[in-house]
Every structure is written in structure tokens, then in C-alpha cells.
Design an enzyme around this catalytic site. Structure first.
Site, PDB file in Angstrom:
ATOM      1  N   ARG A   1       0.842  -1.218   0.000  1.00 15.76           N
ATOM      2  CA  ARG A   1       0.000   0.000   0.000  1.00 15.76           C
ATOM      3  C   ARG A   1       0.872   1.262   0.000  1.00 15.76           C
ATOM      4  O   ARG A   1       0.589   2.217  -0.689  1.00 15.76           O
ATOM      5  CB  ARG A   1      -0.904  -0.019   1.245  1.00 15.76           C
TER       6      ARG A   1
ATOM      7  N   ARG B   1       7.118   0.314   2.143  1.00 15.29           N
ATOM      8  CA  ARG B   1       6.833  -0.777   3.069  1.00 15.29           C
ATOM      9  C   ARG B   1       5.970  -1.853   2.417  1.00 15.29           C
ATOM     10  O   ARG B   1       5.082  -1.524   1.627  1.00 15.29           O
ATOM     11  CB  ARG B   1       6.054  -0.272   4.293  1.00 15.29           C
TER      12      ARG B   1
END
Ligand code: SF4
Length: 348
Positions: A88, A92
Site C-alpha cells: 500500500r 513498506r
């Protein structure tokens, strides 16, 4: 004592009444039930007024759903290029190594995806595909193990996966979101920590704790093992009606975290998951509690109060700058890119 998983076991432990069986069966048909011995140890009153009981014992209210609730509240599926991987945010990647948890929180935002009926751990082939993706996406520098609970998949498998992740040049940080040290602290031991250390990366563990009653002696022992092994500990809590929607309870919980060497990191506004209306608060109610909390606790003990915008638009801090109320009483919330999104007023 074993994990309580079904209606006869709930009855045998006085967690539900015989008169509720039909409704709880209907709940169990939709969402898995599991209550560990450690949870049973921390329940003080055997009804919904108990903050631990309320988090894990299925309630008939879960059968009530509203137009404001979602199957996938934060749109994991839309951001999932591979099974078990959510990408997303640019830097990360979230890995869901399993869709099983040792216990099932009744307010879980992934409650449609986690559960023992379809519980499985990612296969070698799926892990290989994820490792390849992480190598190809050099912008990813942090890997996050998230729920289901990765710490319960077995030391050997965990060590193998941690090692493979640690060998990806662009990955610099391993973060683990887990409820295991709280609900099954007995499996936190030096072997498990050694498995995680196979990554040879800085390890940050974010423990999910919602109430100070969760700090049993076993939990404190597990936390000590993690600390003694150099794992940096943070916490995340969910603001839940009937559990911790009170500034003093939150202050006592965050102080207990600090005393145990854990930095409070996130206080999540509850996600709009199906059948969780009885746990929900409006953002304005939550902001009022949070502003009272500021007067009761040091800056060190204060987490960020955040809301995950439905539809997968990411997390934002809940404050007057990011939230506005419309003339119709519903809300709009601003994402980090300054775009506004609709957010329902559940009291209307
Ligand atoms: S431990 Fe996390 S993923 Fe598992 S049921 Fe609870 S909130 Fe959901």
C-alpha cells in the site's frame, strides 16, 4: 486448559448462556472463535462489562450489520499484488504469512480473511514469489509481518522466511505486528527470538494491547524475553467502545506499557468491519477522549491517534485539521495527499 473454539466449550466455561446458543452459532458460522488460556486468565468478570471478555467472547450483536460496514475495510485486496503480500505504501510491504491467529478478536478489521476454517500458512512457492517481488521493488526497505499472527507459524518456518527476507539487499528493517506475546505468551522463548534473528536486521515488534488488564505475569515474562534480546518494542491499541473508550483507562494502559519498556505507538480508531458496530465510536467521540488523554499522560506515553481511511487511502492522524463535518452530519477526512474522502457518522 486448551483453546476454546466452539459452542460446547464456550458453554462449559460459562462464557455464553444456553439461551444464546442459536445466535452464537450464527456468529460462529461467519467468524471464527478462539480464546486462549491466557485470555481466560485475564478475564475478571464473566460478562461483557469485562474489557477482556468483550474483546474475545462472541456476541449476538455481531449479527447486526450496517450500510457503513465493509468486508475489507482498508482495501487490502486492492493493494495485494500476490497472495500474502499487501503493498500500500511505497517503502513498506506487509506480509501475511498465515491467516490464522491463536485467538480471534471480535472487532478484527481482517475478520473476513482470518480464521481457522480456511487457516493456512503461505506455501514455499508463495514465499518465493513474494521474495522475488521484494527484490524487484527496490523502493521497499521495510517488511512488516502482520495478522494473521506470524509468530504462531512455528520457529523453523519463521526462521527460514526471516533469513530469506534478511538477504534482500534493499530490505533494511523487519517489523512484526503481533498479539502472540499477549494471548499466548508461553511460546515467546529464546528459540523463537533466534528464528527472528535469522533476518539479521533491526527488529521492531508492535504489540497489540488494548487494556492494562492484559498485562499478566506471563505477558510480562514474554515481554522481558523480547527486550533482553534487543527487540525494540512498540504498541498499537484499538479504541473500542465498552473496552477502553475512557481517557483514564487509556492513560493507565499506556503508563503500564511504558513501565514495561514499550513505547505506545498507535491508537487506532476502529475500522468499519462487518458486525463490529457495537465497538464503534464516531471520530468526534474518539477525538474528545484523546484530548482528555493528553492532560493525563506524558508525551512519551501518548501514541498517535490514527484512522485508516476506508478504501485503502492510508492512515491519517485524527485531528481537526484532517476531519471536517458536512452539513448532512457525515464527515470528510483528508489523506496525506490532501484529498478528501467520505466518512460516515454512525450515529445518524
Ligand atoms: S490478532 Fe490481529 S489479525 Fe488476529 S484476530 Fe486479532 S486483530 Fe485480527
Amino acid at each position: 486448559m486448551k483453546i476454546i473454539k466452539n459452542i460446547p466449550e464456550l458453554l462449559a466455561h460459562n462464557l455464553i448462556e444456553a439461551s444464546e446458543i442459536a445466535q452464537i452459532e450464527a456468529v460462529a458460522h461467519e467468524h471464527s472463535i478462539a480464546i486462549t488460556p491466557e485470555i481466560m486468565n485475564s478475564i475478571k468478570v464473566f460478562d461483557n462489562s469485562d474489557p477482556i471478555f468483550a474483546q474475545y467472547v462472541p456476541q449476538k450483536e455481531e449479527l447486526e450489520t450496517s450500510q457503513y460496514e465493509f468486508f475489507d475495510p482498508i482495501a487490502d485486496v486492492a493493494h495485494s499484488p500476490l497472495n500474502g503480500l499487501v503493498h500500500r505504501y511505497k517503502s513498506r510491504a506487509l506480509l501475511k504469512l498465515t491467516n490464522a491467529c491463536p485467538a480471534y478478536c471480535r472487532f478484527c478489521f481482517r475478520r473476513e480473511m482470518v480464521g481457522r476454517e480456511n487457516a493456512k500458512i503461505l506455501s514455499d512457492l508463495e514465499i518465493d514469489a513474494i521474495i522475488q517481488y521484494l527484490k524487484e521493488h527496490k523502493e521497499i526497505n521495510e517488511v512488516i509481518f502482520s495478522g494473521g499472527d506470524s509468530l504462531a507459524i512455528g520457529h523453523l518456518r519463521l526462521g527460514k522466511i526471516a533469513k530469506a527476507i534478511g538477504q534482500i539487499a534493499n530490505v533494511k528493517i523487519l517489523r512484526i505486528h503481533s498479539r502472540v506475546p499477549i494471548i499466548m505468551p508461553q511460546i515467546i522463548d529464546n528459540e523463537l527470538v533466534s528464528a527472528l534473528k535469522e533476518a539479521n536486521l533491526p527488529i521492531f515488534m508492535v504489540l497489540h494491547i488494548n487494556h492494562y488488564n492484559e498485562f499478566t505475569q506471563n505477558v510480562k515474562n514474554a515481554i522481558n524475553i523480547l527486550k533482553q534480546n534487543g527487540i525494540t518494542l512498540l504498541s498499537q491499541s484499538v479504541l473500542l467502545r465498552g473496552v477502553n473508550d475512557d481517557a483514564q483507562i487509556l492513560a493507565d494502559t499506556f503508563n503500564a506499557l511504558l513501565e514495561n519498556g514499550i513505547k505506545p505507538y498507535y491508537l487506532h480508531h476502529p475500522d468499519l468491519a462487518r458486525g463490529t458496530g457495537h465497538f464503534q465510536l464516531n471520530p468526534i467521540e474518539g477525538m474528545e477522549i484523546f484530548s482528555q488523554l493528553r492532560t493525563l499522560i506524558s508525551g512519551l506515553g501518548l501514541p498517535k491517534y490514527v484512522l485508516d481511511i476506508p478504501g485503502g487511502f492510508g492512515k491519517v492522524e485524527l485531528n481537526n485539521e484532517n476531519l471536517r463535518q458536512k452539513p448532512d452530519g457525515h464527515f470528510e477526512i483528508k489523506d496525506v495527499n490532501f484529498n478528501w474522502h467520505q466518512y460516515p457518522n454512525i450515529r445518524l
